[in-house]
Design a protein around this motif. Structure first.
Motif, PDB file in Angstrom:
ATOM      1  N   ARG A  31       0.835  -1.203   0.000  1.00 44.11           N
ATOM      2  CA  ARG A  31       0.000   0.000   0.000  1.00 44.11           C
ATOM      3  C   ARG A  31       0.875   1.260   0.000  1.00 44.11           C
ATOM      4  NH1 ARG A  31      -2.465  -0.869   4.436  1.00 44.11           N
ATOM      5  NH2 ARG A  31      -4.084  -2.182   3.502  1.00 44.11           N
ATOM      6  N   THR A  32       1.948   1.246   0.787  1.00 45.18           N
ATOM      7  CA  THR A  32       2.843   2.405   0.881  1.00 45.18           C
ATOM      8  C   THR A  32       3.539   2.671  -0.450  1.00 45.18           C
ATOM      9  OG1 THR A  32       3.230   2.033   3.238  1.00 45.18           O
ATOM     10  CG2 THR A  32       4.878   3.329   2.059  1.00 45.18           C
ATOM     11  N   ALA A  56       2.651   1.579  -3.441  1.00 47.86           N
ATOM     12  CA  ALA A  56       1.661   1.924  -4.466  1.00 47.86           C
ATOM     13  C   ALA A  56       1.310   3.406  -4.388  1.00 47.86           C
ATOM     14  CB  ALA A  56       0.407   1.067  -4.297  1.00 47.86           C
ATOM     15  N   ASP A  57       1.138   3.916  -3.189  1.00 47.79           N
ATOM     16  CA  ASP A  57       0.859   5.350  -3.025  1.00 47.79           C
ATOM     17  C   ASP A  57       2.029   6.189  -3.524  1.00 47.79           C
ATOM     18  OD1 ASP A  57      -1.606   4.828  -1.931  1.00 47.79           O
ATOM     19  OD2 ASP A  57      -0.953   5.062   0.155  1.00 47.79           O
ATOM     20  N   LEU A  58       3.252   5.722  -3.268  1.00 51.67           N
ATOM     21  CA  LEU A  58       4.437   6.435  -3.721  1.00 51.67           C
ATOM     22  C   LEU A  58       4.522   6.454  -5.237  1.00 51.67           C
ATOM     23  CD1 LEU A  58       7.089   7.874  -3.151  1.00 51.67           C
ATOM     24  CD2 LEU A  58       8.152   5.630  -2.745  1.00 51.67           C
ATOM     25  N   ARG A  99       2.064   6.228  -7.308  1.00 51.07           N
ATOM     26  CA  ARG A  99       1.007   7.109  -7.800  1.00 51.07           C
ATOM     27  C   ARG A  99       1.445   8.574  -7.737  1.00 51.07           C
ATOM     28  NH1 ARG A  99      -2.509   5.204  -4.825  1.00 51.07           N
ATOM     29  NH2 ARG A  99      -3.511   3.717  -6.236  1.00 51.07           N
ATOM     30  N   ARG A 100       2.123   8.953  -6.670  1.00 53.35           N
ATOM     31  CA  ARG A 100       2.604  10.334  -6.553  1.00 53.35           C
ATOM     32  C   ARG A 100       3.707  10.635  -7.565  1.00 53.35           C
ATOM     33  NH1 ARG A 100       5.026  11.987  -1.840  1.00 53.35           N
ATOM     34  NH2 ARG A 100       5.245   9.923  -0.909  1.00 53.35           N
ATOM     35  N   ASP A 106      -5.136  -1.311  -9.960  1.00 47.97           N
ATOM     36  CA  ASP A 106      -5.305  -0.065  -9.221  1.00 47.97           C
ATOM     37  C   ASP A 106      -4.500   1.090  -9.826  1.00 47.97           C
ATOM     38  OD1 ASP A 106      -6.146   1.594  -7.024  1.00 47.97           O
ATOM     39  OD2 ASP A 106      -4.169   1.286  -6.137  1.00 47.97           O
ATOM     40  N   LEU A 107      -3.295   0.801 -10.304  1.00 45.82           N
ATOM     41  CA  LEU A 107      -2.383   1.866 -10.701  1.00 45.82           C
ATOM     42  C   LEU A 107      -2.335   2.156 -12.193  1.00 45.82           C
ATOM     43  CD1 LEU A 107       0.800   1.162  -8.505  1.00 45.82           C
ATOM     44  CD2 LEU A 107      -0.932   2.923  -8.155  1.00 45.82           C
TER      45      LEU A 107
END
Length: 250
Positions: free
Chosen positions: A185-186, A188-190, A192-193, A212-213
């Protein structure tokens, strides 16, 4: 006409009589997250090695921003703005987290490492290194040895070091490999940013992450492109289900 920052045209790599990659044509749109998926042995990592010129194609072309970069050295490709990470995290465990990013920044400044620079002389890079560490959530761990980090945090450190090279195109080879749910999750968020200001091409086995991405997906099987499109289309393709997904996803 779409703005494709990275293209391959009929990319082929043979090892003796075996074609590991055969006539693969990719078009990666600027600003997208483009996933390259497929079963083991499909040719995904070989494609990455060809695109970044760790391997020389048997035939075909690679274009970066419309420029033919086929056969150009891997280090020159990186200086042109296309940088890759590897499936196995590549950090210097005996160095601090800060030093890992600082050495990447030093590499960006010159064509060869200046091993004779004093420690104090390299302090000028600390500000930018800390900015990158803060961006990936590791600023509080700057003075820790990289070997002390969890696997997910080592991945984040690797990404920070990669970003120190200021890439416009980032190739990620299985960024979620070996991670637990929280680390996935961490990262994947990175990712995305990162994609807000960069183009990303990634190989990834975790289909939930891909769904998701990714803006677009290319499926390889036996070294050839089997299908391409958005996840909703590709996941319902009978050939893809048969060759890769095995009915895991509807």
């Amino acid at each position: 006409m779409a703005d494709f920052v990275l293209e391959t045209r009929n990319l082929t790599k043979s090892f003796g009589g075996f074609k590991a990659v055969s006539d693969v044509s990719l078009q990666v749109k600027r600003g997208n997250i483009h996933a390259l998926i497929g079963p083991n042995g499909a040719g995904k990592t070989t494609c990455f090695n060809l695109i970044t010129n760790f391997l020389t194609p048997t035939s075909g072309q690679i274009l970066l921003d419309g420029r033919n970069v086929t056969g150009i050295g891997a280090s020159q490709i990186a200086r042109m703005g296309m940088v890759r990470s590897f499936q196995i995290s590549a950090t210097f465990g005996s160095m601090t987290v800060l030093e890992n990013v600082r050495i990447a920044l030093q590499r960006r400044e010159v064509n060869t490492f200046n091993f004779w620079s004093s420690e104090r002389g390299l302090d000028r890079l600390n500000g930018r290194a800390m900015e990158l560490l803060d961006w990936v959530g590791l600023a509080d761990l700057a003075q820790r040895s990289a070997s002390e980090l969890s696997y997910g945090r080592r991945r984040a450190l690797e990404i920070a070091a990669t970003l120190a090279q200021e890439p416009s195109v980032l190739l990620l080879d299985e960024p979620m490999a070996g991670m637990g749910r929280e680390d996935i999750r961490t990262i994947a968020d990175l990712i995305r940013r990162i994609s807000a200001s960069r183009t990303i091409l990634m190989v990834e086995h975790n289909l939930s992450v891909v769904a998701d991405l990714s803006d677009r997906i290319t499926v390889l099987a036996r070294g050839q492109v089997l299908a391409e499109g958005v996840y909703a289309e590709v996941s319902k393709n009978p050939d893809v289900i048969d060759a890769y997904m095995g009915g895991q996803h509807a």
